[in-house]
Design an enzyme around this catalytic site. Sequence first.
Site, PDB file in Angstrom:
ATOM      1  N   ARG A 160       0.829  -1.221   0.000  1.00  0.00           N
ATOM      2  CA  ARG A 160       0.000   0.000   0.000  1.00  0.00           C
ATOM      3  C   ARG A 160       0.856   1.262   0.000  1.00  0.00           C
ATOM      4  O   ARG A 160       0.552   2.234   0.700  1.00  0.00           O
ATOM      5  CB  ARG A 160      -0.972   0.027   1.187  1.00  0.00           C
ATOM      6  CG  ARG A 160      -1.875  -1.163   1.308  1.00  0.00           C
ATOM      7  CD  ARG A 160      -2.838  -1.307   0.135  1.00  0.00           C
ATOM      8  NE  ARG A 160      -3.500  -2.588   0.242  1.00  0.00           N
ATOM      9  CZ  ARG A 160      -3.074  -3.702  -0.366  1.00  0.00           C
ATOM     10  NH1 ARG A 160      -2.030  -3.678  -1.167  1.00  0.00           N
ATOM     11  NH2 ARG A 160      -3.712  -4.832  -0.201  1.00  0.00           N
ATOM     12  N   SER A 209     -10.579   0.962   3.340  1.00  0.00           N
ATOM     13  CA  SER A 209      -9.968   0.715   4.653  1.00  0.00           C
ATOM     14  C   SER A 209      -9.407   2.018   5.214  1.00  0.00           C
ATOM     15  O   SER A 209      -8.718   2.758   4.520  1.00  0.00           O
ATOM     16  CB  SER A 209      -8.820  -0.276   4.530  1.00  0.00           C
ATOM     17  OG  SER A 209      -9.333  -1.521   4.128  1.00  0.00           O
ATOM     18  N   GLU A 280      -4.527   4.427   5.947  1.00  0.00           N
ATOM     19  CA  GLU A 280      -4.393   4.022   4.543  1.00  0.00           C
ATOM     20  C   GLU A 280      -4.998   5.104   3.647  1.00  0.00           C
ATOM     21  O   GLU A 280      -4.523   5.343   2.541  1.00  0.00           O
ATOM     22  CB  GLU A 280      -5.127   2.683   4.329  1.00  0.00           C
ATOM     23  CG  GLU A 280      -4.997   2.155   2.923  1.00  0.00           C
ATOM     24  CD  GLU A 280      -5.317   0.667   2.820  1.00  0.00           C
ATOM     25  OE1 GLU A 280      -4.860  -0.123   3.677  1.00  0.00           O
ATOM     26  OE2 GLU A 280      -6.037   0.302   1.879  1.00  0.00           O
TER      27      GLU A 280
HETATM   28  C1  LIG Z   1     -15.717   0.046  -0.712  1.00  0.00           C
HETATM   29  C2  LIG Z   1     -14.226   0.239  -0.944  1.00  0.00           C
HETATM   30  C3  LIG Z   1     -13.395  -0.865  -0.953  1.00  0.00           C
HETATM   31  C4  LIG Z   1     -12.008  -0.712  -1.152  1.00  0.00           C
HETATM   32  N1  LIG Z   1     -11.228  -1.823  -1.151  1.00  0.00           N
HETATM   33  C5  LIG Z   1      -9.902  -1.686  -1.387  1.00  0.00           C
HETATM   34  C6  LIG Z   1      -9.045  -2.836  -1.425  1.00  0.00           C
HETATM   35  O1  LIG Z   1      -9.471  -3.977  -1.275  1.00  0.00           O
HETATM   36  N2  LIG Z   1      -7.727  -2.656  -1.641  1.00  0.00           N
HETATM   37  C7  LIG Z   1      -7.186  -1.418  -1.824  1.00  0.00           C
HETATM   38  O2  LIG Z   1      -5.973  -1.303  -2.032  1.00  0.00           O
HETATM   39  N3  LIG Z   1      -7.975  -0.299  -1.789  1.00  0.00           N
HETATM   40  C8  LIG Z   1      -9.298  -0.410  -1.574  1.00  0.00           C
HETATM   41  N4  LIG Z   1     -10.084   0.704  -1.521  1.00  0.00           N
HETATM   42  C9  LIG Z   1      -9.473   2.036  -1.623  1.00  0.00           C
HETATM   43  C10 LIG Z   1      -9.377   2.609  -3.046  1.00  0.00           C
HETATM   44  O3  LIG Z   1     -10.383   2.073  -3.887  1.00  0.00           O
HETATM   45  C11 LIG Z   1      -8.007   2.342  -3.665  1.00  0.00           C
HETATM   46  O4  LIG Z   1      -6.981   2.907  -2.875  1.00  0.00           O
HETATM   47  C12 LIG Z   1      -7.911   2.916  -5.082  1.00  0.00           C
HETATM   48  O5  LIG Z   1      -6.712   2.478  -5.661  1.00  0.00           O
HETATM   49  C13 LIG Z   1      -7.935   4.440  -5.088  1.00  0.00           C
HETATM   50  O6  LIG Z   1      -8.060   4.847  -6.430  1.00  0.00           O
HETATM   51  P1  LIG Z   1      -8.782   6.220  -6.789  1.00  0.00           P
HETATM   52  O7  LIG Z   1      -8.692   6.375  -8.248  1.00  0.00           O
HETATM   53  O8  LIG Z   1     -10.150   6.280  -6.210  1.00  0.00           O
HETATM   54  O9  LIG Z   1      -7.803   7.254  -6.075  1.00  0.00           O
HETATM   55  P2  LIG Z   1      -8.235   8.536  -5.230  1.00  0.00           P
HETATM   56  O10 LIG Z   1      -8.923   8.093  -3.987  1.00  0.00           O
HETATM   57  O11 LIG Z   1      -8.937   9.497  -6.092  1.00  0.00           O
HETATM   58  O12 LIG Z   1      -6.798   9.091  -4.847  1.00  0.00           O
HETATM   59  C14 LIG Z   1      -5.969   8.386  -3.944  1.00  0.00           C
HETATM   60  C15 LIG Z   1      -4.539   8.963  -4.028  1.00  0.00           C
HETATM   61  O13 LIG Z   1      -4.006   8.658  -5.304  1.00  0.00           O
HETATM   62  C16 LIG Z   1      -3.607   9.845  -5.966  1.00  0.00           C
HETATM   63  N5  LIG Z   1      -3.871   9.650  -7.390  1.00  0.00           N
HETATM   64  C17 LIG Z   1      -5.030   9.266  -7.965  1.00  0.00           C
HETATM   65  N6  LIG Z   1      -4.884   9.171  -9.302  1.00  0.00           N
HETATM   66  C18 LIG Z   1      -3.605   9.503  -9.563  1.00  0.00           C
HETATM   67  C19 LIG Z   1      -2.828   9.606 -10.752  1.00  0.00           C
HETATM   68  N7  LIG Z   1      -3.334   9.340 -11.964  1.00  0.00           N
HETATM   69  N8  LIG Z   1      -1.537   9.996 -10.640  1.00  0.00           N
HETATM   70  C20 LIG Z   1      -0.987  10.284  -9.437  1.00  0.00           C
HETATM   71  N9  LIG Z   1      -1.663  10.213  -8.278  1.00  0.00           N
HETATM   72  C21 LIG Z   1      -2.958   9.823  -8.348  1.00  0.00           C
HETATM   73  C22 LIG Z   1      -4.463  10.954  -5.351  1.00  0.00           C
HETATM   74  O14 LIG Z   1      -3.874  12.218  -5.496  1.00  0.00           O
HETATM   75  C23 LIG Z   1      -4.513  10.481  -3.896  1.00  0.00           C
HETATM   76  O15 LIG Z   1      -3.353  10.860  -3.213  1.00  0.00           O
HETATM   77  C24 LIG Z   1     -11.467   0.582  -1.349  1.00  0.00           C
HETATM   78  C25 LIG Z   1     -12.314   1.703  -1.340  1.00  0.00           C
HETATM   79  C26 LIG Z   1     -13.681   1.536  -1.140  1.00  0.00           C
HETATM   80  C27 LIG Z   1     -14.571   2.762  -1.144  1.00  0.00           C
END
Ligand SMILES: Cc1cc2nc3c(=O)[nH]c(=O)nc-3n(C[C@H](O)[C@H](O)[C@H](O)COP(=O)(O)OP(=O)(O)OC[C@H]3O[C@@H](n4cnc5c(N)ncnc54)[C@H](O)[C@@H]3O)c2cc1C
Length: 293
Positions: A160, A209, A280
């Site tokens: 992570r 999480s 996280e």
């Molecule tokens: C119901 C639920 C279940 C989940 N289960 C999991 C799981 O099992 N495992 C897990 O790892 N995560 C899980 N997550 C968390 C989340 O989905 C992941 O961390 C996911 O990878 C975040 O992606 P995002 O596009 O939504 O990023 P965001 O939440 O929009 O951003 C997260 C971070 O990434 C950065 N970021 C986003 N896109 C870019 C880019 N293109 N370039 C540079 N930086 C960027 C943002 O600036 C921020 O710092 C879950 C979330 C929810 C709501």
Amino acid sequence: MKIEEAIRLSRFTTFGTGGPARWFASPESVDELAVALRFANEQEAGVAVVGLGSNLLVADEGVDLLVLKLAGELASVEVDGERIVAGGGAPNAVILHRAREAGLGGFEFACAIPGTIGGGVWMNAGAYGGDISQVLSRALVVSPEGAGWLTPEELGLTYRHSDLRHGQVVGLVELRLAPRLVVAIRAAVAELQAQRKASQPTNKRTFGSVFKNPDQELTAGRMLEACGLKGFRIGGAQISPKHANFIENADGARTEDAVALMVEARRRAHEQYGVVLTHEVEFLGVAEVPPVR
Ligand SMILES: Cc1cc2nc3c(=O)[nH]c(=O)nc-3n(C[C@H](O)[C@H](O)[C@H](O)COP(=O)(O)OP(=O)(O)OC[C@H]3O[C@@H](n4cnc5c(N)ncnc54)[C@H](O)[C@@H]3O)c2cc1C
């Protein structure tokens, strides 16, 4: 590409909280991304990306940043043999769909991660024993200094975590998958989604999480459950009655409600187990969790 002002970020986060971004833009190509980064440089402003906002708590007061939401070519998905080339803004669900259509396996673990591939690279998202580092060949990282392709090792992908910093944008990724029968992919995804539904609040507004699992026998969720925190509420946010490592937006929550719950959860875990939980979820703006006292 328009650079807009004062766009509320709450609509870009799954938790549904957060104030406005000073500037907001949706670049659709690497060239437009470079233009946006140059604009931020001229304004001496920081830059951050929102993916699907599924791991993000944005300060209620808003953020004094240029916030980017990748679109167009930077959110598209192309299959080329066993290789998938996707924009950093491409949702995991779309990549998985295209992989399944092409009979490519290896990305099934991401079916339960409701984010973009760029957000996944940012924190090496993973589930069920798989993570982004296992399928990523390389990522095009664009920053004010220029653009370059980086391997998982160069990105520093560990549990992570990546070494990326705000201002470094994952514009494109190349994934390497392997042939797998479509029926086997479908069955694996159905099985993982059923497991998810049974244990996590999948139909609520959460940000995934809250804390990373500590290096202990007990997971963060089990620890917080044993601290009696299931259902505990501050303002409009509550610790999920289903899984204690999730915070739900129960009723008009603000980011500060979620942060207050995190402070209390960390205090109790520290008191009961001597463990300092680390978050996280990512913060944008001045929202933060102070050290445990
Ligand atoms: C119901 C639920 C279940 C989940 N289960 C999991 C799981 O099992 N495992 C897990 O790892 N995560 C899980 N997550 C968390 C989340 O989905 C992941 O961390 C996911 O990878 C975040 O992606 P995002 O596009 O939504 O990023 P965001 O939440 O929009 O951003 C997260 C971070 O990434 C950065 N970021 C986003 N896109 C870019 C880019 N293109 N370039 C540079 N930086 C960027 C943002 O600036 C921020 O710092 C879950 C979330 C929810 C709501």
